[in-house]
Design an enzyme around this catalytic site. Structure first.
Site, PDB file in Angstrom:
ATOM      1  N   CYS A  23     -16.309  14.969  38.821  1.00 51.25           N
ATOM      2  CA  CYS A  23     -17.487  14.547  38.335  1.00 51.25           C
ATOM      3  C   CYS A  23     -18.113  13.582  39.334  1.00 51.25           C
ATOM      4  O   CYS A  23     -17.247  12.745  40.068  1.00 51.25           O
ATOM      5  CB  CYS A  23     -17.568  13.922  36.848  1.00 51.25           C
ATOM      6  N   THR A  78     -12.442  11.875  38.408  1.00 50.13           N
ATOM      7  CA  THR A  78     -13.659  11.227  39.148  1.00 50.13           C
ATOM      8  C   THR A  78     -13.942  11.382  40.463  1.00 50.13           C
ATOM      9  O   THR A  78     -12.752  11.506  41.266  1.00 50.13           O
ATOM     10  CB  THR A  78     -13.943   9.718  38.591  1.00 50.13           C
ATOM     11  N   ASP A  79     -15.014  11.384  40.935  1.00 55.36           N
ATOM     12  CA  ASP A  79     -15.121  11.040  42.482  1.00 55.36           C
ATOM     13  C   ASP A  79     -14.622   9.682  42.684  1.00 55.36           C
ATOM     14  O   ASP A  79     -14.577   8.744  41.647  1.00 55.36           O
ATOM     15  CB  ASP A  79     -16.632  11.084  42.943  1.00 55.36           C
ATOM     16  N   TRP A  80     -14.437   9.249  43.965  1.00 56.64           N
ATOM     17  CA  TRP A  80     -13.721   8.085  44.147  1.00 56.64           C
ATOM     18  C   TRP A  80     -14.560   6.756  43.910  1.00 56.64           C
ATOM     19  O   TRP A  80     -15.580   6.317  44.510  1.00 56.64           O
ATOM     20  CB  TRP A  80     -13.380   7.888  45.559  1.00 56.64           C
ATOM     21  N   GLY A  81     -14.430   6.189  42.651  1.00 56.29           N
ATOM     22  CA  GLY A  81     -15.242   4.915  42.455  1.00 56.29           C
ATOM     23  C   GLY A  81     -16.185   5.576  41.321  1.00 56.29           C
ATOM     24  O   GLY A  81     -17.188   4.564  41.046  1.00 56.29           O
TER      25      GLY A  81
END
Ligand code: BGC
Length: 733
Positions: A245, A278-281
């Site tokens: 996401c 998740t995407d990073w962060g």
């Protein structure tokens, strides 16, 4: 990923059979095996699986980590292997970041990379060939598997709503069907090597400006028929183990907190069985779990050494929320089940990575074949190309074409084997501008041994023009460097390259422009040059592929996966603004060529366009309709005198004005034909391409009527016309 990987055995070869026959039983379904494993796991074991460390920074690197973007340590007592999650936009990302205090990153020290870059993902889309995408995916996953990596953060496919998007080169263009077929091929190729592929960034992460905060606003029907449709089709085709996401919001709700996108659509309507990382962060709180997020990626080891105790979103807060009953334990079980079932389905348990040397020569050839099919010949007046074999003098001008070809920057970057062709230049942030060491000039010299080929760097247009004037042909190489994190301000070539082309074209009427770019560019000089070769970022063997096309060893067969506008005024949003909301309802589902068709705008080059050294005719159209199944067949003939490949495209229109635009791409096939040869092509249209998304009825709805069918060379060159008499029906969402 660090350049020098600790070559330790990554996975302890535990005898799974000794744990439980069911766990080792490869005939059991991935779901059965995941369920069996789950029964053996404590709360802590399960909790261990739902976060990954950011392992990229040497300072944070964890025991057993290999420096990849994400790392979930193994659970040896259960025989669960580690996840080593590495970027793979165009190849195995090997950008070595931080080697510790006082030390320069390895690439600054001049070290070579160790993996093979494919052409940009957009270039792969320009092949219109899912098999090429499959081979590319297989190649990069083969390299990953031999380096201990078992999850690739690949499968980027955000639709090109915004051609200035800095990541356009990482995505697959503007059409849902084309993007999905190519992505599906790539994902299947990756997973054939027992490496999980993601598909990303779900959803509507269509620009980099304010990427961490912007809301993509769009109506339900429009997103179902465009960006989400692309994901839906690609997931059905490729079965990616994980969906990433994105950073942005959709209609005001963060992608990774978006219950509608994740639970309702992805896991509900589409019955997606894998896991959402998740995407990073991109996580925004523990309740993301209840929206459908299953794993939080790349947490900072600084926030707690143990994953379980970290203060990050799915660290201690998740356990607390489960303890308080705010999140049911069953939800954690579901999260872990999804992760495990993908690991079983793709073979992470049964076929762990085996560290061994790469076959770099074979891998480079895969990249070369892809580039050869990706290059699009945009213009060829007076049959300027291919260059005649007895040509005497050739001027090559600009863009370091004597030594290399450009690549895009960001997490998709691949530090090339042999090291960059010229010292890399740092981008605005962590990105690097890298030239792959594949020289178009040297490759052309091999194909034209009797020609005198001279290089001019193009920094002094007068000097370049003088060389052009004294040469039989002038090849001007022009580049547009793009990268993750930054959008292009406009569609112009930078650094006065337009002026250089103008000056050279004025000196030699036989001027050819070769473009190495991330996405569409304007061409104010187009009428002044004889030929234009769109080479994208062509990868490890881009120089050879370009030379092959120039010299006629390769008959160009790429077709544009994106519309090239005349200028920014033709776009739904003439400017990218700094606003925190972007209104995608302006074009709705009419993305790219559909917008141009709907508004009756003449693009510079239309979607689907590309020339060949041969000519192809279409005839004998038959449209067969059985219920909602429409099959279109027709004959393709090579009526020129070169062997070559063609990509006939089938477009469908919806009756009346029920569609989002005058026509949709409904099918295509890449065919290879000898001169004089014909072949009958048959394309079956996915019923959803005849439908509109009925929001209140929660289904795809096909109206009764006569549906115009056209077969063409591009979205604007439609040779055959027919009709499909379709009865009313529906398709489940
Ligand atoms: C990018 C992702 C990438 C991740 C890990 C993010 O910034 O948006 O595409 O996979 O970093 O490197």
């Amino acid at each position: 990923m660090k350049l020098t990987i600790a070559r330790t055995a990554l996975f302890t070869a535990l005898s799974l059979a000794s744990l439980s026959p069911a766990l080792a039983d490869q005939t059991a379904s991935p779901d059965q095996r995941a369920a069996t494993m789950l029964k053996r796991m404590s709360l802590e074991d399960m909790h261990h699986m739902v976060q990954s460390y950011n392992d990229m920074m040497a300072l944070q690197q964890q025991p057993g980590g290999i420096g990849a973007a994400g790392y979930v340590p193994a659970l040896p007592k259960l025989g669960i292997p580690a996840q080593q999650q590495n970027d793979a936009g165009i190849g195995v990302h090997n950008y070595p970041i931080d080697q510790g205090p006082g030390k320069q990153p390895a690439h600054v020290r001049g070290e070579a990379g160790n993996t093979t870059p494919l052409p940009s993902t957009l270039a792969i889309a320009a092949t219109w060939n899912p098999q090429i995408a499959y081979e590319g995916g297989r190649m990069i996953a083969g390299e990953a598997h031999r380096q201990g990596i078992n999850v690739l953060l690949a499968g980027g496919m955000n639709l090109t709503r915004e051609p200035r998007d800095g990541r356009t080169f990482e995505y697959l263009g503007e059409d849902p069907l084309l993007a999905a077929r190519i992505d599906g091929g790539e994902i299947r190729g990756i997973q054939s090597q027992h490496v999980i592929s993601t598909i990303k960034h779900y959803a509507l992460n269509d620009q980099e400006t304010n990427r961490l905060t912007v809301s993509s606003n769009i109506d339900e029907r429009a997103m179902r028929e465009s960006d989400l449709f692309a994901f839906e089709l690609a997931i059905e085709d490729g079965h990616p183990g994980s969906v990433m996401c994105g950073y942005n919001k959709v209609n005001g709700v963060w992608d990774c907190s978006n219950k509608h996108l994740l639970n309702d659509i992805l896991k509900g309507d589409w019955k997606y069985p894998g896991w959402v990382m998740t995407d990073w962060g991109a996580d925004h709180g523990v309740m993301d779990a209840m929206a459908g997020t299953d794993q939080v990626s790349g947490i900072d080891a600084g926030s707690g050494f143990s994953l379980g105790q970290s203060s990050s979103t799915f660290g201690a807060p998740l356990l607390q929320a489960i303890g308080k009953g705010e999140i049911p334990r069953g939800r954690l079980e579901d999260m872990v089940h999804r992760i495990l079932r993908s690991m079983y389905a793709v073979g992470l348990f049964d076929h762990p990575p085996v560290i061994k040397p790469l076959d770099v020569e074979a891998d480079a050839l895969v990249a070369q074949r892809a580039a050869e099919q990706a290059i699009v010949l945009l213009k060829n007046e007076q049959d300027q190309l291919p260059l005649k074999s007895d040509i005497k003098t050739v001027a090559i001008i600009g863009s370091h074409a004597d030594v290399g070809v450009l690549s895009g920057g960001g997490s998709a970057e691949v530090w090339p084997i042999g090291g960059p062709a010229i010292p890399a230049v740092k981008g605005p942030d962590w990105q690097w501008k890298v030239y792959d060491p594949s020289s178009p000039m040297k490759a052309l010299q091999k194909l034209l041994p009797n020609a005198k080929i001279t290089y001019d760097d193009g920094t002094d247009p007068a000097k370049a023009a003088a060389l052009a004037k004294s040469s039989d042909v002038a090849l001007v190489f022009a580049t547009q460097w793009t990268c993750e994190g930054v959008d292009q301000p406009n569609l112009s070539l930078s650094d006065k390259q337009d002026d250089l082309i103008d000056t050279v074209a004025a000196a030699n009427t036989h001027t050819v422009v070769v473009l190495e770019n991330g996405g569409p560019v304007k061409m104010p000089w187009l009428s002044k040059v004889n030929a234009v070769v769109e080479a994208w970022y062509p990868g490890a063997r881009g120089g050879e592929a370009i030379a092959g096309v120039l010299a006629g060893k390769v008959n160009p067969s790429g077709r544009l996966p994106v519309t090239f506008p005349q200028d920014e005024q033709q776009l739904p949003r003439p400017q990218i603004t700094n606003a925190q909301e972007v209104d995608y309802n302006i074009e709705g589902a009419a993305v790219g060529y559909k917008w141009f068709d709907k508004k009756n705008l003449q693009p510079l080059f239309p979607f689907g366009f590309g020339l060949s050294y041969s000519r192809f005719d279409y005839s004998d159209l038959h449209v067969n309709t059985q219920g909602k199944r429409v099959t279109v067949s027709f004959k393709v003939s090579n009526v020129g005198d070169h062997a070559g490949m063609d990509t006939p495209q089938v477009y469908v229109s919806l009756p009346g004005d029920s569609g989002e635009a005058p026509r949709r791409l409904a099918g295509f096939e890449k065919v290879s034909l000898q001169p004089g040869q014909s072949r009958t092509v048959s394309v079956t249209i996915d019923p959803r391409l005849l439908a509109t998304f009925d929001v209140s009825g929660h289904q795809w709805k096909i109206g009764a009527g006569s549906y115009p069918i056209q077969v063409g060379h591009s979205s604007r060159d439609l040779a055959l016309k027919g009709e499909a008499a379709v009865v009313a029906s529906t398709v489940a969402p």
